[in-house]
Design a protein around this motif. Structure first.
Motif, PDB file in Angstrom:
ATOM      1  N   PHE A 489       0.840  -1.198   0.000  1.00  0.00           N
ATOM      2  CA  PHE A 489       0.000   0.000   0.000  1.00  0.00           C
ATOM      3  C   PHE A 489       0.874   1.246   0.000  1.00  0.00           C
ATOM      4  N   ARG A 490       1.938   1.231   0.790  1.00  0.00           N
ATOM      5  CA  ARG A 490       2.840   2.381   0.859  1.00  0.00           C
ATOM      6  C   ARG A 490       3.540   2.630  -0.470  1.00  0.00           C
ATOM      7  N   THR A 491       3.987   1.556  -1.131  1.00  0.00           N
ATOM      8  CA  THR A 491       4.711   1.732  -2.393  1.00  0.00           C
ATOM      9  C   THR A 491       3.775   2.028  -3.557  1.00  0.00           C
ATOM     10  N   GLY A 492       2.479   1.760  -3.384  1.00  0.00           N
ATOM     11  CA  GLY A 492       1.528   2.004  -4.460  1.00  0.00           C
ATOM     12  C   GLY A 492       1.219   0.776  -5.280  1.00  0.00           C
ATOM     13  N   GLU A 493       1.819  -0.371  -4.953  1.00  0.00           N
ATOM     14  CA  GLU A 493       1.523  -1.599  -5.697  1.00  0.00           C
ATOM     15  C   GLU A 493       0.084  -2.041  -5.470  1.00  0.00           C
ATOM     16  N   CYS A 494      -0.435  -1.769  -4.276  1.00  0.00           N
ATOM     17  CA  CYS A 494      -1.831  -2.075  -3.945  1.00  0.00           C
ATOM     18  C   CYS A 494      -2.513  -0.783  -3.503  1.00  0.00           C
ATOM     19  N   PRO A 495      -3.128  -0.054  -4.412  1.00  0.00           N
ATOM     20  CA  PRO A 495      -3.746   1.216  -4.022  1.00  0.00           C
ATOM     21  C   PRO A 495      -5.046   1.059  -3.244  1.00  0.00           C
TER      22      PRO A 495
END
Length: 675
Positions: A489-495
């Motif tokens: 979530f933090r990296t944006g892979e799972c928005p």
């Protein structure tokens, strides 16, 4: 943390000039200093005190407030009472942190662009033509490289030279230099790039923290020699000898003062199952309010709750046990490891039935009905809830805006969004665990057990359809079953992720890189025939119990009524947040206390909506076999996708569930389903 403060009142015998000194130790932040804003009677007397630095030193030392020339500041004070306050501030580091935070946002944006082309696990032998597809990438890399380089130089200026605090930033900057030369190199280092970006985020979290140990404050006349030292070799030796001696006679499990049991005053023993910080706060609240109001003394002990049953059987158990048993809902055993303990102990006459107390019905009104369900069996109530958490949907505002997506309201919407995310090398995040399965089961209208709780109800159409849907998310839509959804979530892979709402606290404290870029909302649901959406979820939490062997059940009942009251739960929550920060926010089960916690308005509204849709999960004898066999069936389906049938795998495992329920019902002389 930044913005937090402490203050002290002191008396000045006569008007005049005074020096102020501190006996401190700052051995947390090497190479740089921590800052404090120092005020007297609410005023910063001169600019230097708006950002006064305490530099690193491994030992305790005496520091007077002084200027760059080592001249102590002379502060004019009138005779009488004054207040000194020290507030945590970033000082000169605020601009550095601002620069790094901006750089981190750019680094994350670059990472998302790259994985849309290469995926998170690129083939190093493929030619992704990154430079052609992202012509603006080189300029973006140069920009963030220069910004990081500027931050490093600024950090060295403030610290007075190089320090270990810059190592993370230097590593990230050096990797950017390599990528500027060859953007195609990303396919070989995308994983290490992500790790370095995460390290920068961790650096930010640490930089915001400005720890300082403070033992004494001295207000003294300028003509007095206040160079105090308490750290001589002999004093340290004597201290260690005393520590060794007391280690043989002190019970470190006991918290605070210990009261002796007597005829005139009753003393109950309380076991606490979390940490020492929590136990100290509880003991303080007991001494300040409970004992004063009731005259009942409480001895608090910090104990591993895994020994509760054995201690009770040996006659060494407590009168009351609280915070039983806080588990992490991320793991597969979320429900069974926590909520079934009171019922199992109650059936074995180890904990008292609270139904014997006439005001139980009134006390139950403090909680949502869903919180009481796991602790109630037939007409018996074996515990009161303390905490209650449940799944929420977390989402990245910035990424959804980039992709032109809106929040999904139903699981059909989720499936549409999954296809859009997949095209951009992203995915929907939801780990397989019991809370998430129960969410689907409740939304399909199913339940674990039949009405009289004598056998599993998972063989119903609702149960089978819920299990099929649950499995299909990981077989047809390929959701990740292992990797932490919080990190992705933090990296944006799972928005978009489904996670326990306590994750909110973690993001608030440990994810400054996405501050203001995320929110949370009620989970997606199933649309019903009347057009409404069923968003039901299950919950997990901790409980407090009275032991059956207690000789002071009435006193113990008074205690757990006091402990679960709105007043005390609110005080406890505020004390924990002031002591440990927002990450320690208590997920109280008390409805009134929950409303008093300092939630932002929008977040509180979302939480309250979901709270009203929480469904309690019944506990039955032998129920520990239920999730174990559902999980076994799930992994059989998801690992043998070509041959395994979800329906058949579930039906096979329901046999084991019912066998264990029957076995336990025989043990407790209860009627079986077929009787």
């Amino acid at each position: 943390m930044t913005g937090q403060w402490m203050e002290w009142d002191f008396e000045v015998p006569e008007t005049g000039y005074y020096n102020i000194g501190f006996f401190t130790k700052q051995n947390f932040v090497r190479g740089i200093y921590v800052s404090r804003k120092i005020t007297i009677d609410g005023k910063v007397l001169f600019n230097e005190l708006s950002d006064y630095g305490f530099r690193y030193q491994s030992n305790w030392r005496f520091d007077s407030l002084m200027d760059e020339n080592k001249e102590a500041y002379k502060i004019y004070l009138e005779a009488g009472s004054h207040t000194l306050r020290m507030q945590n501030v970033l000082g000169e580091f605020s601009s550095i942190i601002g620069e790094v935070q901006e750089s981190l946002s750019k680094l994350n944006a670059i990472y998302r662009k790259i994985i849309r082309i290469t995926g998170v696990k690129p083939d190093i032998y493929s030619d992704y033509q990154i430079e052609a597809k992202l012509p603006e990438l080189e300029a973006e890399l140069i920009d963030v490289h220069n910004q990081l380089d500027s931050s490093i130089k600024h950090l060295r200026e403030v610290a007075g030279g190089s320090s270990d605090k810059e190592a993370v930033l230097v590593t990230m900057r050096d990797q950017l230099e390599d990528l500027i030369k060859d953007q195609e190199y990303f396919k070989k280092v995308v994983t290490s790039y992500k790790i370095n970006v995460r390290a920068v985020g961790t650096w930010l979290s640490g930089a915001v923290s400005q720890p300082l140990q403070l033992d004494d404050i001295y207000i003294y006349s300028p003509n007095v020699d206040a160079n105090i030292s308490r750290s001589s070799f002999w004093s340290k030796l004597w201290y260690e000898i005393c520590r060794l001696f007391y280690s043989f006679i002190i019970d470190y499990n006991r918290i605070g003062n210990v009261s002796e049991k007597g005829k005139e005053t009753h003393t109950i023993t309380l076991w606490v199952g979390t940490g020492r910080d929590q136990a100290n706060v509880i003991k303080s609240l007991i001494d300040e309010t409970f004992t004063k109001r009731t005259g009942i003394n409480v001895n608090v002990m910090l104990v591993d709750m895994g020994t509760l049953l054995q201690a009770t059987l040996a006659g060494q158990g407590p009168d009351v046990a609280i915070q039983l048993n806080i588990s992490n809902p991320t793991y597969n055993s979320a429900i069974q490891s926590s909520n079934d303990m009171p019922m199992n102990y109650g059936l074995r006459n180890a904990v008292a039935d609270l139904s014997q107390f006439s005001d139980l019905k009134e006390v139950r009104e403090r909680f949502f009905d869903s919180a009481m369900v796991p602790f109630t069996y037939q007409n018996h109530t074996f515990a009161l809830p303390e905490t209650q958490t449940f799944p929420m949907m977390f989402y990245r505002k910035d990424i959804l805006k980039e992709l032109g997506l809106t929040l999904p309201q139903t699981w059909d919407d989720v499936k549409v969004i999954m296809s859009v995310l997949a095209k951009n090398q992203m995915e929907f995040g939801m780990l397989p665990n019991e809370l998430n399965f129960l969410m689907l089961l409740n939304q399909f209208g199913g339940q674990y057990y039949n009405e009289d709780a004598t056998k599993s109800a998972l063989d119903s159409d609702e149960g089978i359809n819920a299990f099929k849907e649950y499995c299909s998310l990981y077989t047809e839509y390929k959701l990740d079953k292992v990797t932490s959804v919080e990190d992705r979530f933090r990296t944006g892979e799972c928005p978009i992720i489904i996670a326990d709402y306590s994750v909110y606290n973690n993001f608030q404290v440990s994810a400054p890189d996405i501050k203001g870029l995320w929110g949370f909302a009620p989970v997606p649901g199933m649309r019903k025939e009347d057009g409404t959406i069923n968003r039901n979820v299950a919950s997990v939490g901790s409980a407090c119990v009275i032991m059956e062997a207690s000789k002071y059940k009435e006193d113990s009942w008074e205690f757990i009524k006091w402990w679960t009251s709105a007043e005390i739960q609110t005080l406890y929550g505020k004390e924990m947040e002031s002591l440990m920060g927002a990450s320690a926010r208590v997920a109280t089960a008390n409805k009134e206390a929950f409303e008093r916690l300092p939630w932002p308005s929008a977040d509180y509204t979302a939480l309250k909506k979901q709270f009203e849709r929480v469904v309690g999960t019944r506990q039955v004898p032998g129920g520990y076999f239920t999730w174990r066999n559902i999980d076994n069936a799930f992994y059989k389906v998801t690992t043998n996708t070509d041959s395994a049938s979800a329906r058949e795998c579930l039906m096979d495992n329901i046999i084991y569930i019912n066998d264990e329920i029957n076995y336990k019902r025989k043990e407790f002389h209860m009627p079986l389903a077929n009787d």
